[in-house]
Design a protein around this motif. Structure first.
Motif, short mmCIF file in Angstrom:
data_model
loop_
_atom_site.label_atom_id
_atom_site.label_comp_id
_atom_site.label_asym_id
_atom_site.label_seq_id
_atom_site.Cartn_x
_atom_site.Cartn_y
_atom_site.Cartn_z
N UNK A 169 0.84 -1.18 0.00
CA UNK A 169 0.00 0.00 0.00
C UNK A 169 0.89 1.25 0.00
N UNK A 170 0.33 2.44 -0.19
CA UNK A 170 1.15 3.68 -0.19
C UNK A 170 1.92 3.84 1.13
N UNK A 171 3.00 4.59 1.02
CA UNK A 171 3.89 4.78 2.18
C UNK A 171 3.18 5.48 3.32
N UNK A 172 2.27 6.39 3.04
CA UNK A 172 1.60 7.12 4.11
C UNK A 172 0.76 6.18 4.96
N UNK A 173 0.16 5.15 4.35
CA UNK A 173 -0.61 4.18 5.14
C UNK A 173 0.30 3.38 6.05
N UNK A 174 1.49 3.02 5.57
CA UNK A 174 2.45 2.31 6.43
C UNK A 174 2.87 3.18 7.60
N UNK A 175 3.05 4.47 7.36
CA UNK A 175 3.41 5.38 8.45
C UNK A 175 2.31 5.45 9.50
N UNK A 176 1.05 5.46 9.06
CA UNK A 176 -0.07 5.52 10.02
C UNK A 176 -0.13 4.25 10.84
N UNK A 177 0.10 3.07 10.22
CA UNK A 177 0.09 1.81 10.97
C UNK A 177 1.21 1.76 12.00
N UNK A 178 2.37 2.29 11.65
CA UNK A 178 3.48 2.31 12.62
C UNK A 178 3.15 3.20 13.82
N UNK A 179 2.53 4.33 13.57
CA UNK A 179 2.17 5.23 14.67
C UNK A 179 1.10 4.61 15.57
N UNK A 180 0.20 3.78 14.98
CA UNK A 180 -0.88 3.18 15.76
C UNK A 180 -0.45 1.91 16.48
N UNK A 181 0.79 1.48 16.29
CA UNK A 181 1.25 0.24 16.90
C UNK A 181 1.29 0.38 18.42
N UNK A 182 0.79 -0.66 19.12
CA UNK A 182 0.75 -0.66 20.58
C UNK A 182 2.03 -1.27 21.13
N UNK A 183 2.51 -0.71 22.23
CA UNK A 183 3.75 -1.17 22.86
C UNK A 183 3.56 -2.53 23.49
N UNK A 184 4.51 -3.42 23.26
CA UNK A 184 4.50 -4.76 23.87
C UNK A 184 5.70 -4.84 24.81
N UNK A 185 5.43 -4.93 26.11
CA UNK A 185 6.50 -4.91 27.09
C UNK A 185 7.42 -6.13 26.98
N UNK A 186 6.93 -7.23 26.40
CA UNK A 186 7.74 -8.46 26.35
C UNK A 186 8.72 -8.46 25.18
N UNK A 187 8.60 -7.55 24.24
CA UNK A 187 9.50 -7.52 23.08
C UNK A 187 9.89 -6.07 22.81
N UNK A 188 10.66 -5.53 23.68
CA UNK A 188 10.99 -4.10 23.61
C UNK A 188 11.84 -3.78 22.39
N UNK A 189 12.77 -4.68 22.01
CA UNK A 189 13.65 -4.38 20.89
C UNK A 189 12.88 -4.27 19.58
N UNK A 190 12.01 -5.26 19.31
CA UNK A 190 11.23 -5.22 18.08
C UNK A 190 10.26 -4.05 18.09
N UNK A 191 9.71 -3.76 19.27
CA UNK A 191 8.84 -2.60 19.39
C UNK A 191 9.60 -1.32 19.06
N UNK A 192 10.86 -1.23 19.52
CA UNK A 192 11.68 -0.06 19.23
C UNK A 192 11.94 0.06 17.73
N UNK A 193 12.12 -1.08 17.04
CA UNK A 193 12.34 -1.05 15.60
C UNK A 193 11.13 -0.41 14.89
N UNK A 194 9.92 -0.84 15.26
CA UNK A 194 8.74 -0.30 14.59
C UNK A 194 8.57 1.19 14.91
#
Length: 799
Positions: A169-194
């Motif tokens: 999909x367009x890049x702007x939609x990917x940006x919106x999904x990244x901003x809406x991502x919820x923090x997962x305390x059990x996987x901090x490194x991957x969460x930091x990547x997103x």
């Protein structure tokens, strides 16, 4: 522009490759796939037909891509992250999981980066653009964010790519999904990547700014009476836009009634400047609690620590640490009123504190020897040995900075021989304080030195001294402390524009402020230090002589100004200061080598002559400016103005050039550089066949095949070929010592050598250092030194 040039330009825009197209053959397959993915997700910023033509040209071999070895800088993931990401994915031992998804993600990153660069180019053409205002458009912000995003494409786990689906999909939609991502305390490194990926896409698409609210147009100082004002500590610069700091002060608004205002006006006080009764200090670091502590207990502990720091601030350099003539006068008055027994002990301690500049602990450990006995061969800088006799003096070790260079090889024989200890005379008034107790102890000396003070009585003696100081302060209002007495000699030596390094060598005290680097470069004669020491002791004597101790046991004869008379100069300090005769020999050897090489007409001999000529010019520049031995000592000609006889040196600095310095060029150095420019121009004309592009740096060596090579410390050392191969930085040790021995102040020498600490830069905005006076003062001295060493302006070979 032809079609092939347009394709190369488009490739540069997509890949942002390293200059040498590092390993481009390996990444070519993945590069083609990435371009095809970019066609699918790209928007109006890209021309799909051009992208398709580029992919076909690379695939068919019409667009030739070849890497060039040994041409690029190291650290490709930081300097060229898109290129580095493709290289990492192409060279992995096992094919990365979900490779097509990673390449599609990389295409989104390329798309956002391209839009970001377009915004930066528009901003650079805008005259009203300022990096402080448009923080998103700073090159450093872009480079750091792009590196983090490419790291995500390389390192994110395959399963986490599902959270970003669908990726087509367009890049702007990917940006919106990244901003809406919820923090997962059990996987901090991957969460930091997103989160890092979302931050980069938001910046690139201009959906978010690096600091929220920084573009708000609200004037923070528009309110006449703000409810709360936030200020940085020690910063009242109204022109500096500021949002938040690590530690700041919240000052509550003043609440003054009319009666209070009237009282303030009557007292002549300004209402606007009246300090508020409530201030809140905010820090980003929470109060640290120890085990078992409550928050309240932690606050109490922090308050106690602050009280201790306030008390320790009395030891700060400056007026808090210095004693006046009034203080010393009152001390001598009170000392004279003590019983004779106590006066002898305490007077000896005070005399040694003022004479040696050591701490009370070192003074209480002091030893005494008769003149006929030999002092110990090894002694540290805190030890004190009083040599009793007709010409009394004291001996101590020499302060040496940490990590001093090891003396290996044959070259140390050409350096100044330095002593491990320093002996200085005891002036008359100090000897009156010391002699009574020293004479009583020296009678019992057999072979070894004896302690001046008995171990059993040291605690009592220390208490008696502190009691005397406390009583004197209470009765007279003086500011006497043991620390200030011990530091008085150091402060007297360092008064005005005196030599800080000499004060350190004499008193064995490291400066609590300022630059300590000069200790590595200075090797003064003991006579030079003795003269400075005696001047300081005469100043202390004038402060104390109004009330000198009087006793039948104390003789009024004194030691002479010099303990020993020797025709051979003795030195202390740096072991890397070359002898003047050795420097003259090095200069003569370089000149003879050029003269011999000029006689031959063979090409190889021409290259040898050029290398010798370059080595001579660089060495001459080093001995006239104190240049450090670095790669490409003069990176561009623009750093030199021959008409103004000035040079800009940045041989040890940061990105902001905070340690760059201006230096005057002598007429001899200017003439040599003019000769070298003529020689270089003629030589490059003959080497056009070897040079694929213009050689930018002024200095270069030639290998046997005529290929230019940059000047590096190792190549310079090889072409100089100095006898016994001394360190290349002996020029700095030589210049530092010679200038100080000629009477130049530490301020001038430190500005010349580039030795200063934060807040002491001579070229800073608010510095009172005068460049014109500095040049007029230092240039004649350097010119004279160069002529004494034998430097001459030599012409190159006619080409």
């Amino acid at each position: 522009m032809d079609e092939k040039a347009k394709l190369y330009e488009l490739l540069e825009e997509i890949l942002q490759p390293r200059d040498d197209y590092f390993d481009i053959e390996t990444i070519k397959p993945l590069l083609i796939q990435t371009i095809e993915q970019l066609i699918d997700i790209g928007d109006h910023c890209w021309n799909p037909s051009e992208l398709s033509a580029l992919a076909n040209a690379i695939h068919s071999g019409q667009l030739v891509l070849r890497s060039q070895s040994d041409r690029g800088e190291k650290g490709i993931h930081g300097s060229n992250p898109i290129h580095g990401a493709l290289f990492k994915l192409s060279t992995a031992q096992e094919q990365p999981k979900k490779l097509s998804e990673r390449l599609l993600l990389l295409a989104h990153i390329i798309n956002a980066a391209f839009k970001w660069r377009l915004d930066m180019r528009v901003a650079q053409d805008n005259k009203a653009f300022t990096e402080q205002r448009e923080k998103r458009l700073k090159p450093t912000t872009y480079a750091k964010s792009l590196e983090a995003a490419c790291k995500v494409a390389r390192r994110i786990e395959a399963s986490w790519l599902d959270f970003l689906a669908p990726l087509d999909r367009p890049t702007v939609e990917l940006s919106i999904r990244c901003d809406a991502f919820q923090v997962d305390e059990e996987s901090k490194q991957q969460d930091a990547y997103i989160k890092e990926l979302g931050r980069f896409l938001a910046y690139g698409l201009n959906r978010r700014q690096p600091r929220r609210g920084y573009q708000e147009k609200t004037d923070h100082h528009s309110q006449k009476n703000p409810t709360v004002q936030r200020k940085r500590l020690f910063d009242d610069d109204a022109d500096d836009y500021w949002e938040a700091t690590a530690a700041s002060v919240l000052t509550l608004a003043q609440d003054l009634n009319e009666n209070t205002e009237s009282t303030l006006r009557t007292a002549g006080l300004s209402i606007a400047e009246e300090r508020s009764s409530t201030e809140l200090i905010q820090s980003d670091q929470p109060v640290k609690t120890a085990k078992g502590d409550s928050s309240l207990q932690a606050v109490f502990r922090a308050r106690s620590q602050q009280i201790f720091q306030d008390k320790a601030a009395q030891l700060l350099p400056g007026r808090w640490e210095q004693l006046s003539a009034f203080d010393l006068y009152q001390l001598m008055q009170q000392l004279n009123q003590l019983p004779s027994n106590k006066r002898r002990y305490i007077g000896c301690v005070i005399g040694l504190l003022l004479t040696t500049g050591r701490s009370l602990e070192s003074v209480l450990d002091a030893q005494v020897l008769p003149m006929k006995r030999k002092s110990p061969s090894t002694i540290d800088e805190q030890s004190i040995i009083v040599v009793h006799g007709e010409h009394a003096y004291w001996v101590s070790g020499i302060l040496r900075p940490e990590s001093s260079r090891q003396m290996t090889g044959e070259w140390p024989t050409h350096m100044r021989a330095t002593q491990a200890s320093l002996r200085l005379p005891i002036p008359a008034f100090s000897w009156q304080l010391v002699e009574g107790h020293a004479s009583h102890i020296v009678r019992r000396v057999n072979k070894r030195a004896l302690p001046l003070f008995n171990n059993n009585n040291r605690a009592e003696l220390e208490n008696d001294l502190k009691t005397l100081l406390s009583e004197t302060n209470r009765k007279t209002g003086s500011r006497l402390t043991v620390h200030r007495l011990g530091a008085h000699l150091f402060n007297t030596l360092n008064a005005g524009d005196a030599d800080l390094t000499a004060a350190c060598l004499i008193t064995a005290r490291m400066p609590s402020f300022g630059q300590q680097t000069s200790l590595y470069y200075y090797a003064p004669s003991t006579h030079h230090l003795e003269q400075q020491y005696l001047r300081a002791m005469r100043a202390i004597e004038q402060q104390c002589s109004a009330a000198a101790p009087q006793s039948d046991e104390i003789k009024h004869t004194c030691a002479t100004a010099s303990s020993t008379i020797s025709d051979t100069p003795q030195y202390v300090g740096s072991k890397l200061v070359p002898k003047t005769t050795y420097v003259k020999e090095l200069v003569a050897t370089l000149q003879q080598r050029i003269k011999a090489a000029k006689k031959s007409v063979q090409p190889l001999d021409l290259f040898s002559m050029h290398n010798a000529y370059v080595a001579y010019t660089v060495a001459m520049l080093m001995f006239s400016t104190g240049y450090r031995s670095i790669r490409d000592p003069l990176p561009v000609w623009e750093n030199i103005s021959l008409s103004r006889r000035m040079i800009v040196i940045a041989d040890k600095t940061d990105d902001e050039q905070s340690h760059a310095r201006f230096l005057p060029l002598t007429s001899l150095m200017v003439e040599q550089l003019e000769h070298y420019q003529h020689h270089r121009t003629g030589l490059l004309g003959r080497l056009e066949v070897y040079l694929q592009k213009a050689w930018e740096t002024p200095f270069m060596f030639l290998n046997p095949s005529g290929t230019p090579q940059e000047v590096t410390p190792s190549r310079l050392e090889a072409h100089l070929n100095w006898r016994d191969t001394p360190p290349l930085n002996i020029n700095r040790h030589y210049l530092h010592t010679q200038l100080k021995e000629k009477g130049f102040s530490s301020e001038v020498v430190d500005a010349f050598m580039g030795h200063w600490d934060a807040g002491q830069a001579p070229w800073d905005n608010y510095s009172t250092f005068c460049p014109r006076e500095y040049c007029e003062l230092i240039a004649p001295a350097i010119e004279k030194l160069m002529k004494e060493q034998g430097w001459k302006a030599l012409k190159g070979k006619a080409l």
